[in-house]
Structures are given as structure tokens and as C-alpha cells.
Scaffold this motif. Structure first.
Motif: not given
Length: 247
Positions: A190-191, A146-149, A199-205
Motif C-alpha cells: 500500500a506504500i 506497474f506500481v500503483v495497481a 518526483q524524488s526521494g524515498p517515495f518516488s518510483r
């Protein structure tokens, strides 16, 4: 007495209905995918598999209904893309490269909405028969797809922006600021590339950047573009009627 000439039918007579596909998709996604199926916000990736299993087992019917309806309404994104392409063609005239890219991006974004819902529906079909680690895997796979595409949607947004920025009318069909916003929105997606590495933090899902900010940008893109596409269609219809009157 001269014979009256019937005006030619408007080439935009069905485009109005298609343009409402964007708001319909947005409302359906927020309610069915987000609220009913409890995807707002998603689970943090580092939660225990048992928590994911409990989620599917305790909310089975809500998830089933949310995913079925998400799949049913996902087609409205493609329908919306058809309306955008029609307006873009009025700018491109004999060169339909950008409108074709936009329509392809809308089609594939539709599939990227539909396929994760299908995976999560599979997880909710008989969750009591599946071990927690399998349910967690299905949940992860759906989110990764869902996200990486994102690049499929980026193609659409960037093509929209480039096309409308090239409009040479004294008053463009779509304002230039929205063209720049579309390009910015497409590139900002692209982020999502880094999401699988956290697995955690602002860049996790479930993080503030990769979920709250990125999804807000995407939904704002749909809302703003829908408003101005509807305005552009009204203007193009007026221009078509004026052309018939002059003829």
C-alpha cells in the motif's frame, strides 16, 4: 486371488509443474525486465525528457527483447497461482473463497506485469519517430500502472496468509510465520499509493522505499512461498498415497 486395485491418480500430478511457475517468473523478470531492458533501477521521475528519449533510442533492441520476453513469461505468474490455489483448497476443503481470491489476484497481477511491458514495447517500436515528451509520457504511464495497481497483488498475498493461518493440522502445510509474512507483504504494498505524489526521494518510483524495499518484499514473497508450496505438494502427495494404501 483378489483383483488388484489400481491406485487413484494423484490430484497433484500437474501441480508440481505449475508450482515452478513462481521461480521461473521471478528469474525471467529479474533478467529480461530488470537487466536486459534496464529497468533496475528506473529513471528518477524528475529527469529531463531527453534522457528518457536517449534511453529508448540507444537501447532499442534490448528494450524490445526484454519487453517481448517479459510478456511471454508473465503467464508463469498465473500458472504459479493455480498451484497455490490447489494447496489452499486442501486447507479450505469445502470453502474455496480464499483460494478463488488468490487465483484472481494472480491473474490480475499477471496482467499488470504484461500491460506495462506492452506500453514500453510500444515506446521502443519506433522511438526515433516520437518526440522526447511522448516517450517520457509512455515511460511514466507504464511505471504508474506497474506500481500503483498493487491492490490486485495485495488481495492475493493477504488471501494466502489468512488461508494458511487457518490450517488446523498439528503441523500446518505452510508455517504460520509465512502466513503472517504474506499478510504483511500484501499490506506493505500500500506504500505504493503515494508514489505519484513524489518526483524524488524515498517515495518516488526510484526511491529506496518505493522501489528497492517494496520490490524486494514482492520478490521475497514469491521465492519463499514457492519453496514452501513445493514442500506442501510433496506432503499432500504422500498423504494421498497413504490414503490409497489404507483403502
Amino acid at each position: 486371488m483378489a483383483d488388484s486395485v489400481d491406485p487413484s491418480p494423484s490430484p497433484y500430478r500437474y501441480v508440481w509443474a505449475c508450482a515452478w511457475g513462481g521461480p521461473i517468473f521471478l528469474a525471467a523478470s529479474l533478467f529480461f525486465w530488470g537487466l536486459l531492458a534496464r529497468n533496475i533501477p528506473p529513471f528518477t521521475p524528475n529527469v529531463d525528457a531527453q534522457l528518457i528519449a536517449d534511453h529508448f533510442r540507444q537501447h532499442t533492441n534490448a528494450i524490445r527483447a526484454g519487453m517481448v520476453l517479459t510478456m511471454a513469461f508473465s503467464v508463469f505468474y498465473f500458472v504459479w497461482g493455480v498451484a497455490i490455489s490447489k494447496v489452499m483448497q486442501a486447507v479450505e476443503r469445502d470453502n474455496d473463497v480464499l483460494s478463488t481470491l488468490q487465483l484472481g489476484g494472480a491473474l490480475f497481477t499477471t496482467l499488470i506485469t504484461l500491460l506495462p511491458a506492452w506500453i514500453w514495447l510500444g515506446a521502443a517500436y519506433r522511438p526515433e519517430a516520437l518526440p522526447p515528451n511522448i516517450l517520457q509520457l509512455l515511460y511514466d504511464i507504464g511505471w504508474l500502472l506497474f506500481v500503483v495497481a498493487y491492490s490486485l497483488t495485495s488481495v492475493q498475498a493477504v488471501a494466502v496468509g489468512i488461508c494458511f493461518l487457518a490450517d488446523r493440522r498439528p503441523v500446518p502445510l505452510i508455517p504460520n510465520w509465512l502466513g503472517w509474512f504474506s499478510i504483511w507483504a500484501g499490506t506493505m504494498l500500500a506504500i505504493e499509493t503515494v508514489m505519484p505524489f513524489f518526483q524524488s526521494g524515498p517515495f518516488s518510483r526510484s526511491g529506496i522505499l518505493n522501489f528497492w524495499i517494496e520490490f524486494s518484499i514482492f520478490f521475497t514473497f514469491i521465492l519463499l512461498l514457492s519453496v514452501y508450496i513445493l514442500r506442501a505438494i510433496a506432503r499432500l502427495e504422500r498423504e494421498h498415497r497413504a490414503s490409497d494404501d489404507r483403502g
